[in-house]
Design an enzyme around this catalytic site. Structure first.
Site, short mmCIF file in Angstrom:
data_model
loop_
_atom_site.label_atom_id
_atom_site.label_comp_id
_atom_site.label_asym_id
_atom_site.label_seq_id
_atom_site.Cartn_x
_atom_site.Cartn_y
_atom_site.Cartn_z
N ARG A 73 -61.43 -19.90 -59.48
CA ARG A 73 -62.38 -19.64 -58.73
C ARG A 73 -62.05 -21.39 -57.93
O ARG A 73 -63.30 -21.96 -58.82
CB ARG A 73 -63.46 -19.24 -57.86
CG ARG A 73 -63.44 -17.05 -58.37
CD ARG A 73 -64.33 -16.68 -58.36
NE ARG A 73 -64.47 -15.53 -58.49
CZ ARG A 73 -64.17 -14.57 -57.49
NH1 ARG A 73 -63.81 -14.74 -56.38
NH2 ARG A 73 -63.90 -13.45 -58.51
N ASP A 135 -61.55 -4.95 -53.97
CA ASP A 135 -61.82 -5.01 -52.93
C ASP A 135 -61.37 -4.61 -51.79
O ASP A 135 -62.46 -4.11 -50.36
CB ASP A 135 -63.05 -6.45 -52.35
CG ASP A 135 -63.57 -6.69 -53.82
OD1 ASP A 135 -63.93 -6.27 -54.54
OD2 ASP A 135 -64.47 -8.02 -54.08
N GLY A 178 -67.35 -4.91 -56.14
CA GLY A 178 -67.51 -4.70 -54.26
C GLY A 178 -69.02 -5.53 -53.97
O GLY A 178 -70.35 -4.57 -53.97
N GLU A 230 -71.82 -2.78 -56.65
CA GLU A 230 -72.57 -3.71 -56.83
C GLU A 230 -73.00 -4.65 -56.00
O GLU A 230 -74.64 -5.60 -56.21
CB GLU A 230 -71.85 -5.16 -57.58
CG GLU A 230 -70.80 -5.36 -56.82
CD GLU A 230 -69.97 -6.89 -57.55
OE1 GLU A 230 -69.23 -7.11 -57.69
OE2 GLU A 230 -70.99 -7.49 -58.50
O1 F6P Z 1 -62.17 -10.22 -56.48
C1 F6P Z 1 -63.36 -9.52 -56.03
C2 F6P Z 1 -64.38 -8.98 -57.29
O2 F6P Z 1 -63.96 -8.04 -58.20
C3 F6P Z 1 -65.84 -8.79 -56.48
O3 F6P Z 1 -65.85 -7.28 -56.60
C4 F6P Z 1 -66.78 -8.77 -58.37
O4 F6P Z 1 -68.20 -9.25 -57.23
C5 F6P Z 1 -66.07 -10.23 -58.31
O5 F6P Z 1 -64.67 -10.36 -57.33
C6 F6P Z 1 -66.70 -11.03 -59.61
O6 F6P Z 1 -66.05 -11.94 -59.79
P1 F6P Z 1 -66.06 -13.01 -61.32
O7 F6P Z 1 -64.35 -12.84 -61.82
O8 F6P Z 1 -66.48 -14.03 -60.70
O9 F6P Z 1 -67.14 -11.97 -62.51
#
Ligand code: F6P
Length: 356
Positions: A73, A135, A178, A230
């Site tokens: 990310r 999502d 989500g 969530e």
């Molecule tokens: O990619 C979307 C998602 O799956 C969301 O639904 C969730 O809140 C988030 O990613 C969690 O991401 P991470 O990998 O940063 O824990």
């Protein structure tokens, strides 16, 4: 034609099969094509790293989970902030795009990825986006790849939870991923036969959920299953921003709506109440048959767009047709569940409680 591919943001099933669709189309239809993979999303492009991806590599990717390129990310808002060396990440990406000699870059990602892709386009670089996320919240497409696989996984989990809830006469809250969008919770809640479904888009009233649990037992069922996103929000929290909500919850000694609700429901109904967080099993693993077909259609279509020299777009499904949207038109927008939509009304129409 030299083509770069990167996968960015949270992973999901279908990333590799979309890459396969792109790769096989490109090698089959574009003369002298060369494809390179950029590791770890935009951070690989910022570092200027890439590796060759020959045709044979794509052939084995149809049902491999995760992403063979890795994904990171890289927050959109940091892209235009100068770093220690004085240049921005966006400037570094542009310089590396040129240094790699790319004619086109495919970016497989969610809403954040598309925003950064639109920045690259605005700088004059050729980019084609592909809509990834469990999502399903990307604006301008009916579905995103990865969503249907996650839907199958979550539906199966809810069905399994029901058998345990039945065995013990319990109320079980199943927390589904989500934060902003409740598509996965809504669809899996319906498909899994949940008694209540709680979405980020519809702030919930605790009394309504308590009433739903009581009515469920009163109707003769042995258990009650609640699918909760969530990002679920209590109606009393709705006026506050996400950060403020987090502080309010900390003050209460609770971190999530799921835990808070489980405690209150247990106290007020006397039902033995538990919460279960599904977490990353929703993102991992091989794509479903639907997603394998969908990924192939998206990837192949994206390859065709590159062959035609159509850039600055993201591929989409509208109706049952694969098409495209201008990145500039959809960047920064989200597709959320409309609380008054037909599918929400259908759920409420058969007695599923939406907490309002
Ligand atoms: O990619 C979307 C998602 O799956 C969301 O639904 C969730 O809140 C988030 O990613 C969690 O991401 P991470 O990998 O940063 O824990």
């Amino acid at each position: 034609m030299k083509i770069g591919i990167l996968t960015s943001g949270g992973d999901c099933a279908g990333l590799n099969s979309v890459m396969r669709g792109i790769g096989l189309y490109v090698y089959q239809n574009i003369k002298n094509a060369e494809i390179v993979g950029i590791p770890d999303g935009y951070s690989g492009l910022i570092r200027g790293e890439c590796r060759p991806m020959p045709r044979e590599e794509f052939e084995r990717l149809l049902d491999v989970g995760g992403t063979v390129l890795g994904s990171v990310r890289t927050p959109f808002k940091m892209m235009t902030v100068p770093e220690e060396d004085g240049s921005t990440r966006l400037e570094k990406m542009c310089a590396n795009y040129r240094k790699m000699g790319l004619d086109c870059l495919f970016t497989l990602g969610g809403a954040g990825t598309h925003r950064t892709a639109a920045l690259l386009c605005a700088e004059g670089y050729n980019v084609i986006g592909l809509p990834k996320t469990i999502d399903n919240d990307i604006y301008g497409t009916d579905y995103t790849f990865g969503f249907h696989t996650a839907l199958d996984v979550v539906t199966d989990a809810i069905e399994r939870v029901r058998t345990t809830a039945d065995s013990h006469g319990r109320t079980i809250l199943v927390e589904v991923m989500g934060n902003k969008a409740g598509w996965l919770t809504l669809f899996s809640g319906i498909a899994g036969g949940a008694d209540a479904i709680i979405l980020p888009e519809i702030p919930f009233n605790i009394d309504k959920i308590v009433e739903c649990v009581q009515n469920t037992y009163a109707s003769g069922k042995r258990s009650c299953v609640i699918a909760i996103a969530e990002g679920a929000v209590l109606d009393s929290e709705a006026p506050f921003k996400r950060r403020e909500r987090a502080f309010i919850r900390l003050d209460r000694g609770e971190t999530t709506a799921t835990r808070h609700l489980a405690e209150i429901v247990g106290e007020r109904t006397g039902a033995e109440t538990r919460g279960t967080v599904l977490g990353y099993i929703q993102r991992g693993g091989r794509p479903s048959a639907y997603d394998k077909v969908f990924s192939t259609r998206l990837g192949s279509y994206a390859g065709k767009l590159a062959a035609e020299g159509r850039f600055g777009v993201t591929v989409a499904l509208v109706g049952n047709r694969i098409t495209f949207n201008a990145l500039a038109d959809i960047a920064g927008k989200y597709k959320l569940v409309d609380p008054e939509s037909e599918v929400v009304k259908a759920a409420e129409g058969i007695g599923i409680c939406l907490g309002r």
